[in-house]
Design a protein around this motif. Structure first.
Motif, PDB file in Angstrom:
ATOM      1  N   CYS A 199       1.246   3.029  -6.084  1.00 13.78           N
ATOM      2  CA  CYS A 199       2.438   3.644  -6.685  1.00 13.78           C
ATOM      3  C   CYS A 199       2.300   5.160  -6.678  1.00 13.78           C
ATOM      4  CB  CYS A 199       2.571   3.193  -8.136  1.00 13.78           C
ATOM      5  SG  CYS A 199       2.728   1.417  -8.354  1.00 13.78           S
ATOM      6  N   LYS A 200       3.330   5.842  -6.186  1.00 15.90           N
ATOM      7  CA  LYS A 200       3.277   7.298  -6.099  1.00 15.90           C
ATOM      8  C   LYS A 200       4.110   7.958  -7.180  1.00 15.90           C
ATOM      9  CE  LYS A 200       3.250   6.719  -1.102  1.00 15.90           C
ATOM     10  NZ  LYS A 200       1.833   6.808  -0.816  1.00 15.90           N
ATOM     11  N   SER A 201       3.652   9.130  -7.607  1.00 15.52           N
ATOM     12  CA  SER A 201       4.522   9.996  -8.412  1.00 15.52           C
ATOM     13  C   SER A 201       5.418  10.727  -7.401  1.00 15.52           C
ATOM     14  CB  SER A 201       3.670  10.957  -9.238  1.00 15.52           C
ATOM     15  OG  SER A 201       2.993  11.867  -8.387  1.00 15.52           O
ATOM     16  N   THR A 260       6.393  -1.546   2.216  1.00 19.56           N
ATOM     17  CA  THR A 260       7.849  -1.382   2.054  1.00 19.56           C
ATOM     18  C   THR A 260       8.309   0.066   1.951  1.00 19.56           C
ATOM     19  OG1 THR A 260       7.723  -1.462  -0.349  1.00 19.56           O
ATOM     20  CG2 THR A 260       8.119  -3.558   0.798  1.00 19.56           C
ATOM     21  N   ASP A 261       7.469   0.960   1.337  1.00 21.20           N
ATOM     22  CA  ASP A 261       7.929   2.316   0.982  1.00 21.20           C
ATOM     23  C   ASP A 261       8.971   2.248  -0.144  1.00 21.20           C
ATOM     24  OD1 ASP A 261       8.079   5.076   1.073  1.00 21.20           O
ATOM     25  OD2 ASP A 261       9.477   5.142   2.767  1.00 21.20           O
ATOM     26  N   PHE A 262       8.971   1.184  -0.918  1.00 18.61           N
ATOM     27  CA  PHE A 262      10.025   0.993  -1.928  1.00 18.61           C
ATOM     28  C   PHE A 262      10.333   2.290  -2.691  1.00 18.61           C
ATOM     29  CE2 PHE A 262      11.043  -0.619  -6.386  1.00 18.61           C
ATOM     30  CZ  PHE A 262      12.411  -0.679  -6.129  1.00 18.61           C
ATOM     31  N   ASP A 306       1.076   7.810   6.975  1.00 19.64           N
ATOM     32  CA  ASP A 306       2.168   6.878   6.727  1.00 19.64           C
ATOM     33  C   ASP A 306       3.484   7.349   7.374  1.00 19.64           C
ATOM     34  OD1 ASP A 306      -0.007   6.670   4.883  1.00 19.64           O
ATOM     35  OD2 ASP A 306       1.220   5.477   3.522  1.00 19.64           O
ATOM     36  N   HIS A 307       4.311   6.411   7.746  1.00 18.77           N
ATOM     37  CA  HIS A 307       5.599   6.600   8.448  1.00 18.77           C
ATOM     38  C   HIS A 307       5.393   6.598   9.958  1.00 18.77           C
ATOM     39  CE1 HIS A 307       8.742   6.805   5.492  1.00 18.77           C
ATOM     40  NE2 HIS A 307       8.013   7.615   4.748  1.00 18.77           N
ATOM     41  N   LEU A 308       5.148   7.800  10.552  1.00 20.58           N
ATOM     42  CA  LEU A 308       4.788   7.904  11.978  1.00 20.58           C
ATOM     43  C   LEU A 308       5.859   7.409  12.948  1.00 20.58           C
ATOM     44  CD1 LEU A 308       1.076   6.622  11.694  1.00 20.58           C
ATOM     45  CD2 LEU A 308       1.870   8.995  11.687  1.00 20.58           C
ATOM     46  N   CYS A 363       0.798  -1.242   0.000  1.00 19.72           N
ATOM     47  CA  CYS A 363       0.000   0.000   0.000  1.00 19.72           C
ATOM     48  C   CYS A 363       0.822   1.279   0.000  1.00 19.72           C
ATOM     49  CB  CYS A 363      -0.993  -0.026   1.159  1.00 19.72           C
ATOM     50  SG  CYS A 363      -0.205   0.068   2.788  1.00 19.72           S
ATOM     51  N   HIS A 364       2.153   1.206  -0.192  1.00 18.37           N
ATOM     52  CA  HIS A 364       2.939   2.453  -0.213  1.00 18.37           C
ATOM     53  C   HIS A 364       4.264   2.205  -0.938  1.00 18.37           C
ATOM     54  CE1 HIS A 364       4.529   6.139   2.246  1.00 18.37           C
ATOM     55  NE2 HIS A 364       5.406   5.870   1.269  1.00 18.37           N
ATOM     56  N   THR A 365       4.325   2.596  -2.203  1.00 14.96           N
ATOM     57  CA  THR A 365       5.612   2.542  -2.915  1.00 14.96           C
ATOM     58  C   THR A 365       5.797   3.802  -3.762  1.00 14.96           C
ATOM     59  OG1 THR A 365       5.052   1.652  -5.113  1.00 14.96           O
ATOM     60  CG2 THR A 365       5.223   0.048  -3.312  1.00 14.96           C
ATOM     61  N   HIS A 366       7.064   4.037  -4.078  1.00 10.82           N
ATOM     62  CA  HIS A 366       7.435   5.074  -5.054  1.00 10.82           C
ATOM     63  C   HIS A 366       8.062   4.274  -6.210  1.00 10.82           C
ATOM     64  CE1 HIS A 366       7.349   8.252  -1.761  1.00 10.82           C
ATOM     65  NE2 HIS A 366       7.442   7.134  -1.055  1.00 10.82           N
ATOM     66  N   LEU A 367       7.220   3.498  -6.895  1.00 14.37           N
ATOM     67  CA  LEU A 367       7.720   2.433  -7.767  1.00 14.37           C
ATOM     68  C   LEU A 367       8.563   2.910  -8.955  1.00 14.37           C
ATOM     69  CD1 LEU A 367       7.411  -0.765  -8.182  1.00 14.37           C
ATOM     70  CD2 LEU A 367       5.811  -0.130  -9.975  1.00 14.37           C
ATOM     71  N   LEU A 398      -0.875  10.710   3.704  1.00 10.87           N
ATOM     72  CA  LEU A 398       0.125  11.708   4.109  1.00 10.87           C
ATOM     73  C   LEU A 398       1.394  11.025   4.599  1.00 10.87           C
ATOM     74  CD1 LEU A 398      -2.836  13.116   4.734  1.00 10.87           C
ATOM     75  CD2 LEU A 398      -1.509  14.637   6.135  1.00 10.87           C
ATOM     76  N   HIS A 399       2.564  11.559   4.171  1.00 10.86           N
ATOM     77  CA  HIS A 399       3.860  11.157   4.756  1.00 10.86           C
ATOM     78  C   HIS A 399       4.092  12.070   5.959  1.00 10.86           C
ATOM     79  CE1 HIS A 399       4.794   9.277   0.867  1.00 10.86           C
ATOM     80  NE2 HIS A 399       5.916   8.824   1.361  1.00 10.86           N
ATOM     81  N   VAL A 400       3.986  11.520   7.156  1.00  7.27           N
ATOM     82  CA  VAL A 400       4.068  12.398   8.328  1.00  7.27           C
ATOM     83  C   VAL A 400       4.911  11.820   9.455  1.00  7.27           C
ATOM     84  CG1 VAL A 400       1.931  13.666   7.956  1.00  7.27           C
ATOM     85  CG2 VAL A 400       1.823  11.460   9.090  1.00  7.27           C
TER      86      VAL A 400
HETATM   87 FE    FE Z   1       7.117   7.011   0.999  1.00  6.93          FE
END
Ligand code: FE
Ligand code: NIG
Length: 404
Positions: A139-141, A314-316, A263-265, A70-74, A240-242
């Protein structure tokens, strides 16, 4: 209507119950029709109507829902192994970022890469990810940081979604950082995000979510409020990346704006935990980022005790988490986040699906849900997380079709 038989243990990961409730069924069977699950239970209880159907032998393996990443920068250009060397020798991530490396270094490489090059590289990662049992990937831009290159990344994801079997869920992260050409005029970049980029992304349905990085080197709470309120007006859901490198009130903002996930925290404050409690906002833990950056782990126990669902991902990306190995991240979540293997499994299935607002469709093996599942060579989830091996996944089904 295929029937999967001889399942040593089926972890349905249904949403009912808490984080540890993965609803195991021993000696199970599973029936599906086209892309949907139609029955699950003990094999001895298999209804007569399915007795004559074609069977697939799980050979006593464990069966889990297809993992939801649920969280990548692919998609990104280049890599940053030189920074990994610097960080290994003690140079802090934030210092490398302040010196123009970090995210901005990947922005330079991504702007230079063609859409086709990015598709080919990301496709290679997806091919490996599916072998690990992953069936959905967010996948994030965020490495383009101008209209043209952000759209290029979202087009890469749109193409990948049709080119290969895994589901791709796109997130617009134009607010990852202020790009260098706007460093003396942040207001102008924020105005570009609000007036042009977010409307374009929403109007062309290029993303389901809008994300932002709230940190001293990225965006402030007030800036985030302005940008995210605009995204809500355009119908985008929020992630949110927080609180990744410092406690900045980001979790509180996620709760206030009704985000789907925070996300992160790693540095979430007790006030932030209280704000998230019982809001339904999913806390997405990214243990690989904590591991690679030597950050404290997210306080999973406190979050779970406060009634917050914790997803594991993963936050890949090429900087803080250069690995797409979700089972490795899950194993780290057990050790460093003090989560049990069952809690982690529910975090990478049901809660990860919830972090994409897709829990009605994926993330659990139940009648009516998509026939996304993986067969693992392990006697139990405890054994899987404890005896870490490269890959224990034997086969993977996506929408009822075998893809591994
Ligand atoms: Fe991230
Ligand atoms: O999720 N925190 C912000 N963004 C990414 C890091 C991206 C990078 O280092 O390139 C993250 O950790």
């Amino acid at each position: 209507m295929p029937v999967l038989t001889n399942i040593g243990v089926l972890y349905t990961c249904a949403g009912e119950g808490g984080q540890a409730d993965v609803h195991p069924v021993k000696n199970a069977a599973l029936v599906w029709q086209r892309d949907k699950i139609v029955w699950t239970g003990r094999e001895t209880d298999l209804p007569d109507q399915y007795q004559q159907e074609e069977t697939v032998d799980a050979q006593g393996g464990a069966v889990i829902p297809g993992l939801v990443e649920c969280h990548t920068h692919l998609a990104f250009g280049g890599w940053r192994s030189d920074e990994f060397e610097l960080r290994s020798l003690g140079r802090p991530y934030i210092e490398i970022a302040r010196a123009g490396g970090g995210i901005l270094s990947t922005v330079r490489d991504t702007r230079e890469a063609s859409e086709d090059e990015l598709v080919e590289k990301a496709m290679g990662h997806l091919t490996q990810m599916r072998k690990l049992g992953i069936t959905t990937v967010e996948c994030k831009s965020g490495y383009g940081l101008n209209q043209e290159d952000e759209i290029k990344l979202l087009n890469v994801y749109r193409r990948l979604d049709v080119m290969q079997p895994l589901d791709i869920i796109s997130t617009f992260l134009g607010a990852h950082m202020v790009p260098p050409e706007f460093k003396d005029d942040r207001e102008a970049y924020i105005s570009l995000l609000i007036r042009e980029m977010i409307p374009y992304v929403a109007d062309n349905q290029l993303a389901r979510f809008c994300d932002i990085f709230i940190e001293e080197t990225a965006f402030s709470i007030d800036e985030a409020y302005t940008i995210l309120s605009n995204a809500i007006d355009y119908g985008l859901l929020l992630k949110l990346h927080v609180d990744q490198l410092s406690a900045g009130g980001g979790a509180e903002l996620a709760a206030e704006l009704g985000a789907v996930s925070a996300d992160h925290l790693e540095y979430i404050s007790d006030k932030g935990i209280r704000a998230l409690a019982n809001t339904g906002v999913v806390a997405v833990s990214l243990p690989l980022a904590s591991f690679y950056l030597r950050q404290p782990a997210l306080p999973a126990r406190k979050l779970i005790e406060s009634g917050v669902g914790v997803a594991v991902s993963t936050d890949f990306n090429p900087g803080s988490a250069p690995s797409y190995h979700l089972p490795f991240a899950m194993s780290l979540a057990c050790t460093f986040q003090h989560m049990s293997p069952a809690e982690v499994l529910k975090g990478a299935t049901f809660y990860a699906a919830k972090a994409l607002r897709m829990e009605d469709d994926i993330g659990s093996v139940q009648p009516g849900k998509r026939a996304d599942f993986a067969i693992l060579d392990t006697p139990s989830v405890n054994h899987w997380m404890y005896h870490f091996r490269g890959n224990i996944c034997r086969s993977v089904y996506k929408d009822g079709i075998q893809i591994v």
